[in-house]
Design a protein around this motif. Structure first.
Motif, PDB file in Angstrom:
ATOM      1  N   GLU A  77       4.684  12.627   8.555  1.00 40.34           N
ATOM      2  CA  GLU A  77       5.361  13.911   8.416  1.00 40.34           C
ATOM      3  C   GLU A  77       6.789  13.782   7.891  1.00 40.34           C
ATOM      4  OE1 GLU A  77       5.651  12.605  12.784  1.00 40.34           O
ATOM      5  OE2 GLU A  77       4.188  12.534  11.138  1.00 40.34           O
ATOM      6  N   ALA A  78       7.185  12.554   7.509  1.00 43.35           N
ATOM      7  CA  ALA A  78       8.539  12.361   6.983  1.00 43.35           C
ATOM      8  C   ALA A  78       8.764  13.144   5.697  1.00 43.35           C
ATOM      9  CB  ALA A  78       8.794  10.880   6.742  1.00 43.35           C
ATOM     10  N   ARG A  79       7.693  13.377   4.952  1.00 40.17           N
ATOM     11  CA  ARG A  79       7.775  14.174   3.736  1.00 40.17           C
ATOM     12  C   ARG A  79       6.570  15.101   3.661  1.00 40.17           C
ATOM     13  NH1 ARG A  79      11.856  11.844   4.170  1.00 40.17           N
ATOM     14  NH2 ARG A  79      13.150  10.804   2.571  1.00 40.17           N
ATOM     15  N   VAL A  80       6.728  16.186   2.919  1.00 33.70           N
ATOM     16  CA  VAL A  80       5.669  17.178   2.740  1.00 33.70           C
ATOM     17  C   VAL A  80       5.536  17.475   1.254  1.00 33.70           C
ATOM     18  CG1 VAL A  80       4.886  19.526   3.264  1.00 33.70           C
ATOM     19  CG2 VAL A  80       6.128  18.218   4.989  1.00 33.70           C
ATOM     20  N   SER A  81       4.306  17.642   0.819  1.00 30.40           N
ATOM     21  CA  SER A  81       4.053  18.049  -0.560  1.00 30.40           C
ATOM     22  C   SER A  81       3.165  19.288  -0.549  1.00 30.40           C
ATOM     23  CB  SER A  81       3.364  16.922  -1.333  1.00 30.40           C
ATOM     24  OG  SER A  81       3.158  17.286  -2.684  1.00 30.40           O
ATOM     25  N   LEU A  82       3.409  20.201  -1.481  1.00 30.60           N
ATOM     26  CA  LEU A  82       2.582  21.396  -1.612  1.00 30.60           C
ATOM     27  C   LEU A  82       1.626  21.239  -2.784  1.00 30.60           C
ATOM     28  CD1 LEU A  82       5.008  24.423  -1.034  1.00 30.60           C
ATOM     29  CD2 LEU A  82       3.799  23.012   0.648  1.00 30.60           C
TER      30      LEU A  82
END
Length: 375
Positions: free
Chosen positions: A80-85
């Motif tokens: 969850e350190a980064r999120v992509s859509l």
């Protein structure tokens, strides 16, 4: 940043090798295993782990099962350190998903937005994405970008849509959409996006032909985990394999294409019912529903046989239509086997491991892979 150890081993830094190994690992990983697998000394490992933990990218995950002696601590990335859509464009909807670094779905919405009904609606696109981010309280500081999968052919620089038969669109500039958001935005063919996602969840290696069955039919060819795009970036356009010469008209203007026989739109246009109701009718042995399904499976087998004879690799069927095909996989394999001149079985025909929302997840994957490769 620490330099690579082991002259000639590879050109990646120790930090990159450590992080990528953890990203690809699905099992308990101790410091000893990590150091050995990445070819680094323990002092170098500790130094780089400290940096990765300080950046909020890696954490300890507990201890392995006690077998005597000192228990080893496990290590893993923080997904969850980064999120992509990811966004999937269809004729009347945008399907939007948020994914973490493991490509696990965090949030999803399907919204009635006709993005390319006449010309690109940049304002509506931007507002829809921002509303989605707000609805699910996504931290914009962790957002890597917005990938957009579209059922059509794009230019090599991904800034113009050349043709999208199922959207009835041709030669559409995408620059306004790309610039409408304060985040990186990238458009990609929907079949290629889905194929990348399927390959990612299967470990990112091996050869595979991915066949996507949705409102249109597309796909991707991946060799050793890498997309084989072809000279004109058109490989994997399996929907326009001719499976019935002189047959049903296709959205591309030709006739007899696989897309005309095996897309979800064929069911909708024939019976005007949701897929759930159609397959319920098949289970209830309604003759007209069964006849259509088995006709679709027979034509799908023709295309699969052609793909297998050409590429000689595993063939994976995905897209939202594949969600309903598990009870009929044996029938499909039987049709394929009857056509195959060489193989003793058709076990190489498989269904996707990510049938739900794989297209928007595949669009999101572009920025996830980009981030992993940059660490």
């Amino acid at each position: 940043m620490p330099q690579s150890e082991g002259k000639g081993r590879n050109t990646l830094s120790a930090r990159s090798r450590i992080y990528r190994f953890l990203c690809e690992s699905r099992e308990f990983c101790s410091k000893q295993v990590l150091a050995s697998s990445c070819g680094v000394s323990m002092p170098t490992l500790y130094q780089n782990l400290g940096d990765l933990m300080a950046d909020g990218l890696v954490r300890y995950t507990g201890e392995n099962q006690f077998t005597g002696g000192r228990r080893a601590q496990g290590l893993d990335i923080i997904p969850e350190a980064r999120v992509s859509l990811g966004v999937s464009v269809t004729e009347h909807n945008l399907r939007i998903v948020a994914a973490d670094l493991r490509l696990r779905e965090l949030a999803y919405r399907s919204l009635p937005v006709e993005l390319l009904s006449r010309s690109p609606d940049a304002a509506t696109f931007a507002r829809t994405i921002e509303d989605f981010i707000d609805e699910f309280s996504i931290d914009r500081r962790r957002l890597l970008g917005v990938g957009v999968a579209i059922p059509g052919l794009l230019t090599a620089d991904h800034t113009r849509l050349l043709i999208a038969p199922t959207l009835n669109q041709r030669d559409i500039p995408l620059g306004d959409l790309i610039c409408s958001l304060p985040y990186p935005v990238r458009f990609e063919n929907d079949g290629s996006a889905s194929g990348h996602a399927e390959c990612f969840v299967r470990g990112g290696r091996g050869n595979m032909a991915y066949l996507s069955l949705e409102n249109g039919v597309g796909g991707a060819v991946l060799m050793n985990g890498e997309l084989c795009a072809g000279d004109n970036s058109r490989s994997g356009e399996f929907g326009h394999i001719c499976v019935e010469p002189g047959g049903l008209p296709c959205s591309c203007g030709k006739s007899g294409c696989l897309e005309a026989y095996c897309s979800a739109l064929r069911i909708e246009e024939r019976f005007d019912v949701p897929l759930e109701d159609f397959f319920r009718g098949v289970e209830e042995h309604r003759p007209e529903y069964e006849a259509l399904l088995y006709d679709m499976l027979r034509h799908l087998a023709v295309a699969i046989n052609s793909i297998r004879m050409t590429l000689d690799c595993e063939i994976v069927i995905g897209g939202f239509l594949s969600e309903y095909l598990h009870p009929y996989l044996g029938v499909l394999r039987g049709y394929v086997q009857a056509l195959d001149a060489f193989s003793g079985n058709a076990d190489y025909v498989q269904l996707s491991r990510v049938p739900r929302h794989i297209t928007p997840l595949g669009a999101a994957l572009y920025f996830i892979r980009e981030f992993i490769e940059s660490v």
